[in-house]
Design an enzyme around this catalytic site. Structure first.
Site, mmCIF file in Angstrom:
data_model
loop_
_atom_site.group_PDB
_atom_site.id
_atom_site.type_symbol
_atom_site.label_atom_id
_atom_site.label_comp_id
_atom_site.label_asym_id
_atom_site.label_seq_id
_atom_site.Cartn_x
_atom_site.Cartn_y
_atom_site.Cartn_z
ATOM 1 N N ARG A 58 -5.705 8.258 2.817
ATOM 2 C CA ARG A 58 -6.641 8.338 4.153
ATOM 3 C C ARG A 58 -5.719 8.120 5.350
ATOM 4 O O ARG A 58 -5.679 8.482 6.311
ATOM 5 C CB ARG A 58 -7.923 7.549 4.209
ATOM 6 C CG ARG A 58 -8.938 8.256 3.418
ATOM 7 C CD ARG A 58 -10.407 7.481 3.431
ATOM 8 N NE ARG A 58 -10.426 6.629 2.174
ATOM 9 C CZ ARG A 58 -11.273 5.761 2.292
ATOM 10 N NH1 ARG A 58 -12.002 5.314 3.437
ATOM 11 N NH2 ARG A 58 -11.249 4.953 1.136
ATOM 12 N N GLU A 95 -10.271 -6.390 -6.045
ATOM 13 C CA GLU A 95 -11.264 -7.298 -6.448
ATOM 14 C C GLU A 95 -11.156 -7.601 -7.994
ATOM 15 O O GLU A 95 -11.340 -8.570 -8.475
ATOM 16 C CB GLU A 95 -12.503 -6.635 -6.256
ATOM 17 C CG GLU A 95 -13.848 -7.485 -6.035
ATOM 18 C CD GLU A 95 -15.093 -6.693 -5.447
ATOM 19 O OE1 GLU A 95 -14.673 -5.503 -4.846
ATOM 20 O OE2 GLU A 95 -15.927 -7.448 -5.647
HETATM 21 C C1 PRP Z 1 -8.971 2.523 1.237
HETATM 22 C C2 PRP Z 1 -8.643 2.656 2.645
HETATM 23 C C3 PRP Z 1 -7.548 1.797 2.938
HETATM 24 C C4 PRP Z 1 -7.935 0.601 2.062
HETATM 25 C C5 PRP Z 1 -8.470 -0.530 2.731
HETATM 26 O O1 PRP Z 1 -8.098 3.137 0.553
HETATM 27 O O2 PRP Z 1 -8.134 3.834 2.831
HETATM 28 O O3 PRP Z 1 -6.236 2.400 2.564
HETATM 29 O O4 PRP Z 1 -8.832 0.980 1.132
HETATM 30 O O5 PRP Z 1 -8.750 -1.622 1.902
HETATM 31 P P1 PRP Z 1 -8.372 -3.012 1.847
HETATM 32 O O6 PRP Z 1 -7.922 -3.505 3.062
HETATM 33 O O7 PRP Z 1 -9.204 -3.857 1.209
HETATM 34 O O8 PRP Z 1 -6.873 -2.821 1.124
HETATM 35 P P2 PRP Z 1 -8.535 3.698 -0.909
HETATM 36 O O9 PRP Z 1 -7.644 2.802 -1.953
HETATM 37 O O10 PRP Z 1 -9.719 3.525 -1.225
HETATM 38 O O11 PRP Z 1 -7.737 5.041 -1.197
HETATM 39 P P3 PRP Z 1 -7.903 6.388 -0.471
HETATM 40 O O12 PRP Z 1 -7.246 6.218 0.985
HETATM 41 O O13 PRP Z 1 -7.230 7.500 -1.292
HETATM 42 O O14 PRP Z 1 -9.570 6.674 -0.344
HETATM 43 N N1 ADE Z 2 -12.215 0.982 1.877
HETATM 44 C C1 ADE Z 2 -12.504 -0.201 1.604
HETATM 45 N N2 ADE Z 2 -13.828 -0.588 1.973
HETATM 46 C C2 ADE Z 2 -14.290 0.560 2.610
HETATM 47 C C3 ADE Z 2 -15.379 0.656 3.337
HETATM 48 N N3 ADE Z 2 -16.485 0.005 3.191
HETATM 49 N N4 ADE Z 2 -15.562 1.860 3.852
HETATM 50 C C4 ADE Z 2 -14.402 2.968 3.698
HETATM 51 N N5 ADE Z 2 -13.340 2.718 3.113
HETATM 52 C C5 ADE Z 2 -13.090 1.395 2.492
#
Ligand code: PRP
Ligand code: ADE
Length: 171
Positions: A58, A95
């Site tokens: 993302r 986690e």
């Molecule tokens: C989500 C979001 C951030 C991260 C934030 O990515 O896009 O990169 O989690 O969480 P944190 O601050 O606890 O590290 P995700 O790993 O879900 O991957 P995606 O972007 O491919 O959906």
């Molecule tokens: N990545 C980690 N926590 C999230 C949340 N609550 N919503 C969307 N993306 C996330």
């Protein structure tokens, strides 16, 4: 513009107790998308980056249009095994268990000024791992920019205290 109203809240995704902040509804709104990227550009321009660094996946959705708007290059930080050339790698705690982020070793030279962009900061683990990768590369992190910040998870406290952190929407 009320960006928060364009973000969809999905309770209990991906597991019970989590409210998922869904930015796909913001991205599909042409005025919202333009407003968000313009707002990020206005903030990040002042930090005078030579590159935008964005995290899979993302972070790419905001990082690439932002880099285009600022007239700088984009560097992807990716999940393991996706990048084809020599990489710096950093393990970080989730986690449950751990994960890894990679960045091409030749993407940056020591001293390059970069801004780190992601859609959302939650615990800060992803952003901290990216900061560690950039330290490994000798790059200078001039700022962090997020569309969404989940404040109660305290992610910004994990990041270097001398680097500015901006988010467009807070929960
Ligand atoms: C989500 C979001 C951030 C991260 C934030 O990515 O896009 O990169 O989690 O969480 P944190 O601050 O606890 O590290 P995700 O790993 O879900 O991957 P995606 O972007 O491919 O959906
Ligand atoms: N990545 C980690 N926590 C999230 C949340 N609550 N919503 C969307 N993306 C996330």
């Amino acid at each position: 513009m009320d960006l928060k109203s364009l973000i969809r809240n999905i309770p209990d995704f991906p597991k019970p107790g989590i409210v998922f902040r869904d930015i796909t509804t913001l991205l599909r709104d042409r005025e919202g998308l333009r407003f968000a990227i313009d707002a990020m550009a206005q903030t990040c321009q002042a930090w005078e980056p030579e590159f935008i660094v964005g995290m899979e996946s993302r972070g790419f959705m905001f990082g690439v249009p932002l880099a285009y708007q600022l007239g700088v290059g984009f560097i992807p930080v990716r999940k393991p095994g996706k990048l084809p050339a020599d990489c710096h790698s950093v393990e970080y705690e989730l986690e449950y268990g751990s994960d890894r982020l990679d960045m091409h070793k030749d993407a940056l030279d020591p001293g390059h000024r970069v801004v780190v962009v992601d859609d959302l900061i939650a615990t800060g683990g992803t952003a901290k791992a990216t900061a560690d990768l950039l330290e490994r590369a000798g790059a200078h992190v001039a700022g962090f920019c997020f569309a969404v910040e989940l404040r109660e998870l305290g992610g910004r406290e994990k990041l270097p205290s001398n680097v500015p952190i901006v988010s467009l929407v807070q929960y």
